[in-house]
Design a protein around this motif. Sequence first.
Motif, short mmCIF file in Angstrom:
data_model
loop_
_atom_site.label_atom_id
_atom_site.label_comp_id
_atom_site.label_asym_id
_atom_site.label_seq_id
_atom_site.Cartn_x
_atom_site.Cartn_y
_atom_site.Cartn_z
N VAL A 365 1.07 -1.15 -0.05
CA VAL A 365 0.09 0.05 -0.01
C VAL A 365 0.98 1.27 -0.11
CG1 VAL A 365 -1.57 1.44 1.28
CG2 VAL A 365 -2.03 -0.98 0.78
N LEU A 368 1.24 2.64 -3.43
CA LEU A 368 0.09 3.26 -4.05
C LEU A 368 0.20 4.85 -4.00
CD1 LEU A 368 -2.77 1.01 -2.47
CD2 LEU A 368 -1.61 1.02 -4.77
N GLU A 372 -5.36 8.92 -2.83
CA GLU A 372 -6.37 8.13 -3.75
C GLU A 372 -7.02 7.03 -2.98
OE1 GLU A 372 -5.81 7.11 -7.80
OE2 GLU A 372 -4.16 8.86 -8.05
N PHE A 373 -6.42 6.57 -1.93
CA PHE A 373 -6.71 5.34 -1.35
C PHE A 373 -7.09 5.58 0.06
CE2 PHE A 373 -4.50 4.09 -5.02
CZ PHE A 373 -5.55 3.05 -5.68
N GLN A 374 -7.58 6.63 0.49
CA GLN A 374 -7.89 7.14 1.65
C GLN A 374 -8.45 6.10 2.87
OE1 GLN A 374 -6.17 9.65 2.87
NE2 GLN A 374 -6.72 8.98 4.72
N LEU A 376 -8.67 2.93 2.08
CA LEU A 376 -7.87 1.51 2.38
C LEU A 376 -6.91 1.81 3.36
CD1 LEU A 376 -7.12 -1.20 1.19
CD2 LEU A 376 -5.56 -0.01 -0.43
#
Lengths: 745, 185
Positions: A365, A368, A372-374, A376
């Motif tokens: 992670v 990444l 964009e993947f708050q 997650l």
Amino acid sequence: MEDLSRFKQTYFDESAELLEVAEAGLLRLTPGEVDSDEVNAIFRAVHSIKGGGGAFGFTELVAFAHEFETVMDGVRNNTVPVTTELVDTLIRANDLLGQMLAYAREGDPAPAGTTDGTVAALRRHLSGGAPQAQAPAAAPAAPAPVPVYADDEDDEAGLFGDAMAAIAAARAEEDPVPPGKLRWTIVFRPRPDLLMSGNEPAFMLRALRRLGDATVECHTDALPTLQTLEAELLHLSWTVTLLADADVDLDKINDVFEFVADDCDIRITADAPPPAAPEAPPPVTDPLPVAAPPAVVAAVPEPPPKTPGADAPKAEAARPRPNGGGAEHAGLTSHTIRVDLDKIDRLVNMVGEMVITQAMIAEHVRELPPGEFQELLEGLEQLAQHTRELRESVMSIRAQPVSSVFSRMPRLVRECAATTGKEVQLVTSGETTEVDKTVVENLVDPLTHMIRNSIDHGLEGPEERERVGKPRAGTVHLSAQHRSGRIVIEITDDGRGINRPKVLSKAIEKGLVQPGATLSDEEIDNLIFLPGFSTADQVSNLSGRGVGMDVVRRNITSLGGRIGVYSTPGEGSRFVLSLPLTLAVLDGMVISVGEERFVLPLTNIVESLRPKAADLHGLVGKCDVMMARGEYVRLVYLHQLFGIPGAVADPTRALVVLVETEDGSRLGLVVDEVLGQQQVVIKSLEANFRRLDGVAAATILGDGRVALILDVAGLREMSRHMDSRAPRPPSSPVAALPAPALEPV
Amino acid sequence: MSSSTALATVGGTRTDARNDVMAVNAAEEQYVTFTVGSEEYGVNILSVREIRGWTPESRLPNLPDYVRGVINLRGIIIPIFDLRARFGGGATSVTKRHVVVVIQVGERTRGILVDAISDILAIGHDAIKPPPDVDGGMVDAEYLSGLYTADDRMVTLLSVEKLFSVENSELDSATKALPALERAS
């Protein structure tokens, strides 16, 4: 009202199950062979239905169930013979009980005479089969309110047995009221005819238990003799000592007795918590006058609605438990379970694998695009937290106080004292310190040996001690404590200390040290850990049986621990064992050196810093030292020590991780980079390979690769040898000096 | 990925061989053979746990060059030995086509790095020739359990127990403490 209907629903659901239980049991009932377990199960089912029905005021149902139950009781006591006809009748009765339940559920009264035929059939069996069976005097069969009779079923189920056990346990401890709790003493003396109104004292006792830790004492003093016994009357009374949270107030307790307040005498008193007032248990002979010194004496509760269950808002307290006492008892008696250690080990392993997986996900992670993947990331953060908690709980399952080992030592000391003719006093402290079970188990041998050793070699005889002005009895102090994520166990004696000249000459004699060698006191003391070393002039019973301190050290190191000895001549010796709390997981810092990655136990790390050139100095051409926070710390180049190519060699461009060993000495490890903190699962390197210097164990990082977990004290040892062996260009005349910088500062 | 395909195929071979071994004549035993350079070696199939493609190892410090390091085999850590280096041929420069034979020796699991798997042979006891009387010092013959001729090739059968019998850790830690004292003299 809503609440009550919910309880009714529960009752009907459970009754339906019980009917099935009873039916299945009845169908298995074969004439001639009576399986008492089976019969008891049926009896309990019927009894439970009856009890619950009583609480809701289903009088017709209760009356019929009682007939049914009486016959089952006869079967149970072998007074009613099991015949095919009986079984048929019972099955019919069971069906009818189901019908009665259905009527009760609908709120319809059963048509008059519904139960007549079956009741008659049941009674026939009762009178015909067993002349001595105390068939209750013909209670009116149908709708009229039917008395509910006392029976001892609950006792058989163990209710009072448990209570007695609980009383015993409570008395054994004589514990004061813990802060935040209140101790209530409830004397509950029902009128003899309480049962006639369909009330069950057991329900109230259970309700009390739900309010806190209840200790129930049953008073049987009023029991009449068998000749005068009236089975329909209640002759028992109870004293309940209730340890409840502060939010349980008088009203809540009164609620329990709401339905029966008219039919019994109740005294409720409370002990104030902190001044643990001497609890005067009411004398068994006369439980009513309660002596409760600083107590709040409660009045008898206000009269409750006459029909129990009709519209009682507080039905919670008297909530019926139609499925018998079983569940309740289980909850009360067993707070611990025995578990196969293998199962726990599997659990620990699984948690270990989970920690690796979690680290792996975290690693991916990280790559990444941020932002964009708050969600997650948040989820992962939570997962990390849960994993940590899970790990801790699982580990704590295996934790055990060291007292299980310490408690064996007094006997050992007594025996040793007797053998050596010395007077010894053993003092222990920190027995409650908890450590992983495997660690605790592996402590027995080393501790036994070291205590023997202390008594045999360390302590002087009483006369000698008197001569040097010590008390005749020597003292051996055994202590345990948690220190920075490890357990430290110390064995201290106030004996003569290590006889260094003797140790040294013995070592030279055995060829362990070359003659003419100059060793520091500490080095001499540590000679006792060498294999084959023994100072005992003659082999005594106690020590010198081929088991030396080298074995002790090996045991300790195999646990990932270390042992140190500190001795002052004439004053005694101190052995210090430092062990990990668990052998499974540790908090580590991942560092990189060249292409390699290592894990440093977090507990060893003081800080990491990038030194300035001005902070670095050479020490007599032997090693580099660094000034860190006002102290000189020796630098150890990890890439040199481990022969790793391509690492950063210049400390001003690399990082120095300041580490500290358990004995407090510091070292500066020169590494390329510090990658981050991580929980790692300790994997054995020895299982498939062998031990390595400077390496405590191995672990698997998030990418699946293996990293070595460094052993700081081992690194220090290695670097000592390294510095003296590897000749450095400007050879110095004082080359033989034992590296001074590594002593604790 | 080529390594995983390799793994799958060799893995499959192994399973078949395991099944075959059940049916095999008791006087015969099956050997997994593999090549290192131009030489062919064999180990008893019963000691082979699995065959896998090369995965990067983590190095271990201060060990002979034939100990390549350790890898993670589904949660356990196993050492990888380089057969070529063991026989003095220098460390293998690994590619993805190199193969690790995972071997069970007693309680321990180890990996042997070889160039390629070549065959599975059923070898009768009678067909195994004793190793020739090699000049002392040239070959430490302890780990040779015999020689076998397959077609025109010679297969050197290895006793894995002895080949990589690593030093006892107890012995190791005992000798470790001594230099510290000697140097002071």
